[in-house]
Design a protein around this motif. Structure first.
Motif, short mmCIF file in Angstrom:
data_model
loop_
_atom_site.label_atom_id
_atom_site.label_comp_id
_atom_site.label_asym_id
_atom_site.label_seq_id
_atom_site.Cartn_x
_atom_site.Cartn_y
_atom_site.Cartn_z
N THR A 134 -2.73 11.95 -1.47
CA THR A 134 -3.67 12.80 -1.05
C THR A 134 -4.40 12.00 -0.04
OG1 THR A 134 -4.55 13.77 -3.19
CG2 THR A 134 -6.16 13.81 -1.48
N ARG A 135 -4.59 10.32 -0.23
CA ARG A 135 -5.12 9.60 0.80
C ARG A 135 -4.18 9.45 1.86
NH1 ARG A 135 -6.32 3.24 -0.49
NH2 ARG A 135 -4.06 3.38 -1.23
N LYS A 136 -2.76 9.53 1.53
CA LYS A 136 -1.89 9.49 2.95
C LYS A 136 -1.86 10.45 3.59
CE LYS A 136 1.53 7.85 5.27
NZ LYS A 136 1.66 6.55 6.16
N GLN A 137 -1.81 11.77 2.94
CA GLN A 137 -1.93 13.00 3.81
C GLN A 137 -3.34 13.31 4.67
OE1 GLN A 137 -0.90 16.41 1.21
NE2 GLN A 137 1.02 16.19 2.05
N GLY A 138 -4.41 12.48 4.06
CA GLY A 138 -5.70 12.56 4.79
C GLY A 138 -5.65 11.55 5.93
N LEU A 139 -4.71 10.94 6.10
CA LEU A 139 -4.55 9.88 7.34
C LEU A 139 -5.57 8.78 6.92
CD1 LEU A 139 -4.88 12.58 10.33
CD2 LEU A 139 -2.94 11.85 8.78
N GLN A 140 -5.83 8.45 5.82
CA GLN A 140 -6.74 7.18 5.30
C GLN A 140 -6.12 6.31 4.75
OE1 GLN A 140 -10.25 6.97 6.28
NE2 GLN A 140 -9.57 8.45 7.54
N LEU A 141 -4.49 6.00 4.86
CA LEU A 141 -3.96 4.84 4.26
C LEU A 141 -3.85 3.65 5.28
CD1 LEU A 141 -2.35 3.36 2.06
CD2 LEU A 141 -0.48 4.53 2.92
N ALA A 142 -4.67 2.72 5.15
CA ALA A 142 -4.62 1.76 6.41
C ALA A 142 -3.40 0.69 6.06
CB ALA A 142 -6.00 0.87 6.10
N SER A 143 -2.82 0.45 7.21
CA SER A 143 -1.71 -0.23 6.99
C SER A 143 -2.11 -1.86 6.80
CB SER A 143 -0.71 -0.17 8.55
OG SER A 143 -1.72 -0.36 9.39
N LYS A 144 -2.98 -2.20 7.61
CA LYS A 144 -3.67 -3.61 7.50
C LYS A 144 -4.81 -3.62 6.56
CE LYS A 144 -1.41 -5.14 11.82
NZ LYS A 144 -1.50 -5.78 12.93
N MET A 145 -4.66 -3.09 5.51
CA MET A 145 -5.82 -3.06 4.55
C MET A 145 -6.56 -4.24 4.25
SD MET A 145 -5.98 -0.68 0.94
CE MET A 145 -4.90 0.63 1.64
N ARG A 146 -5.83 -5.29 4.61
CA ARG A 146 -6.65 -6.59 4.14
C ARG A 146 -7.88 -6.52 4.75
NH1 ARG A 146 -3.10 -11.14 6.96
NH2 ARG A 146 -1.90 -10.02 8.59
N TYR A 147 -7.98 -6.28 5.90
CA TYR A 147 -9.12 -6.37 6.81
C TYR A 147 -10.23 -5.39 6.19
CZ TYR A 147 -6.21 -8.77 9.99
OH TYR A 147 -5.28 -9.61 10.45
N ILE A 148 -9.99 -4.47 5.57
CA ILE A 148 -11.01 -3.82 4.68
C ILE A 148 -11.49 -4.41 3.71
CG2 ILE A 148 -11.57 -1.50 3.48
CD1 ILE A 148 -9.71 -0.04 5.25
N SER A 149 -10.35 -4.79 2.74
CA SER A 149 -10.56 -5.37 1.48
C SER A 149 -11.31 -6.78 1.61
CB SER A 149 -9.22 -5.85 0.75
OG SER A 149 -8.40 -4.57 0.76
N ALA A 150 -11.14 -7.59 2.58
CA ALA A 150 -11.83 -8.88 2.83
C ALA A 150 -13.24 -8.49 3.03
CB ALA A 150 -11.15 -9.51 4.19
N GLN A 151 -13.72 -7.64 3.86
CA GLN A 151 -14.99 -7.14 4.01
C GLN A 151 -15.78 -6.88 2.49
OE1 GLN A 151 -16.14 -4.41 7.46
NE2 GLN A 151 -13.69 -4.18 7.51
#
Length: 346
Positions: free
Chosen positions: A227-244
């Protein structure tokens, strides 16, 4: 550099500690799409707060957190009950209805908060094939009118929802401001109060971007990765969200920024309340002040301090404070407002 205003806590900059956290992970290579150690650590931090048996998914923006969280717990023939002022009804361009297929059923409120009495008018048609089936009650914490649900109010709504085989969804864009207002930990007024799915926001409280969707029942997150992937919300460089989120949740950072914003709102309403001719329309429980001021003053005031008109017919405005609002900002704003009010009296 734009001058500070009181339009939205979205307008403030990023807290230095968040920028530092982003920079700290900006070295070397790591696996993309969330398979990195920073994302695993951030998810573990959420589990320490809410319990180990939850599912957490990071997305870019609050609208996506709301829409995808709601999509996960509904079918297109369902209905979602919310306040008429709810962000999902007013400020998401119809995205919840388009992407979930569900009908939004709104409830008029005087303070932005749903009650059982208000919801009851939509509680019919169950099992009737010609009627959208109510499935979710969605609340905003803090509400769009700056008010805060108590733990008991949330639990009452959750119990009511569950007794009708429905879910309780919480839009927590300003969740930290609510926690400070209530003097409670996040879990006490979410999971422990019966919330099923939570949009956990940080952007309005010092983060650059990034929200979390928290499922307190793991079964509700079944297949959500797709669902997240189809919703265009799967961040490739997710570490920059996670670090926050790691920095945000560490050592009470979220508390410090939200507490300051709330305190500035209290200072603002204290100052404004002393100016004759201005009416405060909602209790100030977080970081929003709603007031009725003479309509002819609004454009003059907006030239110096940008803010939004909430209700044109009533000449009601909304002033939001942020983590970086200062006492000096409020003093200057109130001095200008007081000066302009004198011209009205003359």
């Amino acid at each position: 550099m734009f001058s500070k205003g009181f339009a939205s806590d979205n307008n403030s900059g990023v807290h230095p500690r968040i920028l530092e956290a982003i920079n700290d992970v900006n070295h070397g290579h790591t696996i993309a799409y969330g398979d990195d150690p920073f994302t695993r650590k951030a998810i573990e931090r959420f589990k320490q707060i809410f319990g180990s048996d939850i599912e957490v998914y990071f997305v870019f923006i609050g609208s996506a957190a709301n829409v995808l969280g709601l999509k996960a717990i509904t079918q297109p023939h369902n209905a979602i009950i919310c306040a008429d002022t709810a962000h999902i009804n007013v400020d998401e361009c119809g995205a919840p209805e388009r992407f979930t297929g569900c009908k939004l059923l709104t409830v008029p409120t005087s303070n932005g908060k749903l009650t059982i009495e208000g919801i009851k008018k939509h509680m019919h048609g169950f099992g009737y094939q010609h009627h959208s089936q109510p499935k979710v009650i969605s609340i905003s914490q803090v509400s769009e009118l700056g008010t805060v649900y108590t733990v008991d109010e949330i639990r009452t709504l959750a119990d009511f929802a569950h007794s009708h085989n429905m879910f309780l969804h919480m839009d927590g864009a300003r969740l930290a401001n609510a926690a400070v207002s209530l003097g409670k930990g996040f879990r006490e007024f979410t999971r422990d109060a019966g919330v099923d799915v939570l949009s956990f926001g940080g952007t309005k409280n010092g983060m650059m971007y990034g929200e979390a969707i928290v499922f307190f029942n793991q079964q509700l997150a079944h297949d959500f990765m797709f669902t997240r992937k189809q919703g265009l919300q799967l961040a490739s460089k997710m570490r920059y969200i996670s670090a926050q989120f790691l920095a945000y949740l560490e050592d009470g950072q979220w508390d410090a920024t939200a507490r300051h914003a709330n305190e500035m709102a209290k200072l603002l309403v204290e100052r404004v309340s002393k100016i004759s001719g201005i009416k405060i329309t909602q209790p100030v429980e977080a970081n929003a002040v709603f007031a009725i001021i003479p309509s002819e003053l609004i454009p003059k005031l907006q030239k110096e301090y940008f803010f939004y008109i909430w209700d044109d017919d009533r000449s009601e405005v909304r002033w939001m404070t942020s983590w970086d609002t200062t006492e000096e900002d409020i003093d200057r704003f109130c001095n200008l407002l007081e000066t302009l009010m004198r011209t009205v009296k003359q």
